[in-house]
Enzyme design. Sequence first.
Site, short mmCIF file in Angstrom:
data_model
loop_
_atom_site.label_atom_id
_atom_site.label_comp_id
_atom_site.label_asym_id
_atom_site.label_seq_id
_atom_site.Cartn_x
_atom_site.Cartn_y
_atom_site.Cartn_z
N LYS A 83 0.81 -1.22 0.00
CA LYS A 83 0.00 0.00 0.00
C LYS A 83 0.85 1.27 0.00
O LYS A 83 0.46 2.27 -0.62
CB LYS A 83 -0.97 0.00 1.17
CG LYS A 83 -2.07 -1.05 1.01
CD LYS A 83 -3.06 -1.03 2.14
CE LYS A 83 -4.11 -2.11 1.92
NZ LYS A 83 -5.21 -1.99 2.88
N ASP A 119 -10.16 2.13 2.21
CA ASP A 119 -10.25 1.37 3.47
C ASP A 119 -11.15 2.07 4.49
O ASP A 119 -12.06 1.47 5.05
CB ASP A 119 -8.86 1.16 4.10
CG ASP A 119 -8.03 0.13 3.37
OD1 ASP A 119 -8.61 -0.83 2.81
OD2 ASP A 119 -6.79 0.27 3.37
#
Length: 192
Positions: A83, A119
């Site tokens: 990420k 997220d």
Amino acid sequence: MSSIPANDLHTDPSRFPGLDVYAVAGNPISHSKSPAIHQRFAEQSKQAIHYGRLQPAIGEFAKVAKSFFAAGGKGMNVTVPFKLDAQVLADVLTPRAKLAGAVNTLWIKEGKIYGDNTDGAGLVRDLVAQGIQIRGARILLLGAGGAARGVMGPLLEQEPAQLIVANRSSAKADELVGLFHDFANNHHAQLE
């Protein structure tokens, strides 16, 4: 699957003419249910796609992602441990990705790679849908990696009374708290 190279996993866009090709990238990734979930959703919504897996070697994420997009890949979900690499790779970041400093979604448009972090928005939406009140709540966040970075901003925007970050490495938790200290103050939340 043992005969398939770990960095390929049948996701080369040139193998799927006439389909939009997407992938989830991580290491390891063979356990991911994302291909089955996305393929089923595509069938239900009558979309012609192939959604596969990519497993770049550590240190090779940018190379693999650029090759995927150069071969015609349309988009990619990104998971552990890439990420932060995805955030560096993106040419254009959404405000959420900038705030998080981590990216879990990449797509290409007009030759540029865009990055977002979904997220936190997803977590907050799911908590609210379950009737969980975030405003004024005391929240314990376990972990301080890319997913934690992604949920910090959206959780703090909901103005919890307190958000405590716990991690195996207290230094990493302290770093994350430091990164979001001012943001927490602006949203009237105690951050530890």
